[in-house]
Write a protein that holds these residues in place. Structure first.
Motif, PDB file in Angstrom:
ATOM      1  N   SER A  21       0.841  -1.188   0.000  1.00  0.00           N
ATOM      2  CA  SER A  21       0.000   0.000   0.000  1.00  0.00           C
ATOM      3  C   SER A  21       0.877   1.240   0.000  1.00  0.00           C
ATOM      4  CB  SER A  21      -0.900   0.025   1.233  1.00  0.00           C
ATOM      5  OG  SER A  21      -1.737  -1.105   1.290  1.00  0.00           O
ATOM      6  N   CYS A  22       0.365   2.284  -0.606  1.00  0.00           N
ATOM      7  CA  CYS A  22       1.081   3.564  -0.638  1.00  0.00           C
ATOM      8  C   CYS A  22       0.044   4.673  -0.586  1.00  0.00           C
ATOM      9  CB  CYS A  22       1.922   3.669  -1.899  1.00  0.00           C
ATOM     10  SG  CYS A  22       2.746   5.258  -2.130  1.00  0.00           S
ATOM     11  N   ALA A  23       0.174   5.540   0.410  1.00  0.00           N
ATOM     12  CA  ALA A  23      -0.771   6.642   0.566  1.00  0.00           C
ATOM     13  C   ALA A  23      -0.029   7.972   0.460  1.00  0.00           C
ATOM     14  CB  ALA A  23      -1.487   6.536   1.900  1.00  0.00           C
ATOM     15  N   ALA A  24      -0.618   8.881  -0.280  1.00  0.00           N
ATOM     16  CA  ALA A  24      -0.018  10.203  -0.475  1.00  0.00           C
ATOM     17  C   ALA A  24      -0.776  11.244   0.334  1.00  0.00           C
ATOM     18  CB  ALA A  24      -0.048  10.576  -1.950  1.00  0.00           C
ATOM     19  N   SER A  25      -0.035  12.202   0.842  1.00  0.00           N
ATOM     20  CA  SER A  25      -0.656  13.305   1.582  1.00  0.00           C
ATOM     21  C   SER A  25       0.124  14.579   1.319  1.00  0.00           C
ATOM     22  CB  SER A  25      -0.690  13.005   3.079  1.00  0.00           C
ATOM     23  OG  SER A  25       0.629  12.861   3.584  1.00  0.00           O
ATOM     24  N   GLY A  26      -0.520  15.704   1.644  1.00  0.00           N
ATOM     25  CA  GLY A  26       0.147  16.982   1.442  1.00  0.00           C
ATOM     26  C   GLY A  26      -0.566  17.816   0.410  1.00  0.00           C
ATOM     27  N   ASN A  27       0.207  18.660  -0.232  1.00  0.00           N
ATOM     28  CA  ASN A  27      -0.320  19.600  -1.212  1.00  0.00           C
ATOM     29  C   ASN A  27      -0.557  18.878  -2.545  1.00  0.00           C
ATOM     30  OD1 ASN A  27      -0.957  21.739  -2.845  1.00  0.00           O
ATOM     31  ND2 ASN A  27       1.019  22.765  -2.676  1.00  0.00           N
ATOM     32  N   ILE A  28      -1.747  18.311  -2.679  1.00  0.00           N
ATOM     33  CA  ILE A  28      -2.092  17.566  -3.885  1.00  0.00           C
ATOM     34  C   ILE A  28      -3.318  18.189  -4.532  1.00  0.00           C
ATOM     35  CG2 ILE A  28      -2.822  15.345  -4.823  1.00  0.00           C
ATOM     36  CD1 ILE A  28      -1.394  14.027  -2.442  1.00  0.00           C
ATOM     37  N   PHE A  29      -3.166  18.603  -5.772  1.00  0.00           N
ATOM     38  CA  PHE A  29      -4.290  19.140  -6.531  1.00  0.00           C
ATOM     39  C   PHE A  29      -4.925  18.037  -7.376  1.00  0.00           C
ATOM     40  CE2 PHE A  29      -6.896  22.225  -8.511  1.00  0.00           C
ATOM     41  CZ  PHE A  29      -6.912  21.964  -9.875  1.00  0.00           C
ATOM     42  N   ASP A  30      -4.087  17.233  -7.995  1.00  0.00           N
ATOM     43  CA  ASP A  30      -4.577  16.135  -8.812  1.00  0.00           C
ATOM     44  C   ASP A  30      -3.452  15.107  -8.957  1.00  0.00           C
ATOM     45  OD1 ASP A  30      -6.183  15.886 -12.122  1.00  0.00           O
ATOM     46  OD2 ASP A  30      -6.258  14.610 -10.340  1.00  0.00           O
ATOM     47  N   ILE A  31      -3.829  13.845  -9.053  1.00  0.00           N
ATOM     48  CA  ILE A  31      -2.854  12.778  -9.279  1.00  0.00           C
ATOM     49  C   ILE A  31      -3.043  12.253 -10.693  1.00  0.00           C
ATOM     50  CG2 ILE A  31      -2.145  10.457  -8.645  1.00  0.00           C
ATOM     51  CD1 ILE A  31      -2.758  11.133  -5.759  1.00  0.00           C
ATOM     52  N   LEU A  32      -1.988  12.297 -11.477  1.00  0.00           N
ATOM     53  CA  LEU A  32      -2.067  11.915 -12.883  1.00  0.00           C
ATOM     54  C   LEU A  32      -1.661  10.462 -13.119  1.00  0.00           C
ATOM     55  CD1 LEU A  32      -0.561  15.173 -14.417  1.00  0.00           C
ATOM     56  CD2 LEU A  32      -2.959  14.616 -13.962  1.00  0.00           C
ATOM     57  N   ARG A  33      -0.693  10.006 -12.367  1.00  0.00           N
ATOM     58  CA  ARG A  33      -0.229   8.638 -12.554  1.00  0.00           C
ATOM     59  C   ARG A  33       0.348   8.114 -11.255  1.00  0.00           C
ATOM     60  NH1 ARG A  33       3.692   9.499 -15.875  1.00  0.00           N
ATOM     61  NH2 ARG A  33       5.350   9.247 -14.318  1.00  0.00           N
ATOM     62  N   MET A  34       0.050   6.846 -10.952  1.00  0.00           N
ATOM     63  CA  MET A  34       0.590   6.178  -9.771  1.00  0.00           C
ATOM     64  C   MET A  34       1.258   4.901 -10.262  1.00  0.00           C
ATOM     65  SD  MET A  34      -2.796   6.698  -7.388  1.00  0.00           S
ATOM     66  CE  MET A  34      -2.068   6.969  -5.779  1.00  0.00           C
ATOM     67  N   SER A  35       2.387   4.592  -9.697  1.00  0.00           N
ATOM     68  CA  SER A  35       3.108   3.421 -10.187  1.00  0.00           C
ATOM     69  C   SER A  35       3.929   2.779  -9.081  1.00  0.00           C
ATOM     70  CB  SER A  35       4.030   3.804 -11.355  1.00  0.00           C
ATOM     71  OG  SER A  35       4.933   4.814 -10.981  1.00  0.00           O
ATOM     72  N   TRP A  36       4.289   1.530  -9.341  1.00  0.00           N
ATOM     73  CA  TRP A  36       5.186   0.781  -8.470  1.00  0.00           C
ATOM     74  C   TRP A  36       6.434   0.413  -9.260  1.00  0.00           C
ATOM     75  CZ3 TRP A  36       4.594   0.171  -3.347  1.00  0.00           C
ATOM     76  CH2 TRP A  36       3.324   0.383  -2.805  1.00  0.00           C
ATOM     77  N   HIS A  37       7.561   0.512  -8.584  1.00  0.00           N
ATOM     78  CA  HIS A  37       8.852   0.166  -9.165  1.00  0.00           C
ATOM     79  C   HIS A  37       9.575  -0.730  -8.172  1.00  0.00           C
ATOM     80  CE1 HIS A  37       8.609   3.615 -12.099  1.00  0.00           C
ATOM     81  NE2 HIS A  37       7.693   3.928 -11.221  1.00  0.00           N
ATOM     82  N   ARG A  38      10.599  -1.394  -8.628  1.00  0.00           N
ATOM     83  CA  ARG A  38      11.373  -2.212  -7.706  1.00  0.00           C
ATOM     84  C   ARG A  38      12.847  -2.183  -8.081  1.00  0.00           C
ATOM     85  NH1 ARG A  38       9.402  -8.392  -9.333  1.00  0.00           N
ATOM     86  NH2 ARG A  38      10.743  -8.632 -11.170  1.00  0.00           N
TER      87      ARG A  38
END
Length: 123
Positions: A21-38
């Motif tokens: 799981s990954c949760a974002a917080s803070g100054n966010i107007f819009d999220i365009l893309r979310m991804s996982w890397h390793r």
């Protein structure tokens, strides 16, 4: 500032499952893309899966059919369900969020990374 908090890594036996799981917080107007890397020791960081604002999903060949990426827009969160894990999946997994934030009256892009969570597949 945008902060990402990851969770869900750990030790699992071959053939097992984990959900990151990954949760974002803070100054966010819009999220365009979310991804996982390793990134495995000695290797470059590589894309695992991505999901866009409109819901377009992309998987790297080595996880197709085993991993599932999903998102919760209300929580600014992204998830990675990992099934049929094998030793080659052992790595530190990072989430990445690309989006827009407000700087005064202007919209500015941001590109933030999580701190990484260790996934170890071993018997």
């Amino acid at each position: 500032q945008v902060q990402l908090v990851e969770s869900g890594g750990g030790l699992v036996q071959p053939g097992g499952s984990l959900k990151l799981s990954c949760a974002a917080s803070g100054n966010i107007f819009d999220i365009l893309r979310m991804s996982w890397h390793r990134q495995a020791p000695g290797n470059q960081r590589e894309l695992v899966a991505s999901i866009t604002r409109s819901g377009n999903i992309n998987y790297s060949d080595f996880v197709k059919g085993r991993f599932t990426i999903s998102r919760d827009n209300a929580k600014n969160a992204v998830y990675l369900q990992m099934n049929s894990l094998n030793s080659e999946d052992t790595a530190v997994y990072y989430c990445n969020i690309y989006g827009e934030r407000l700087i005064g009256p202007k919209i500015s892009n941001f590109d933030s990374w999580g701190q990484g969570t260790q996934v170890t597949v071993s018997s």
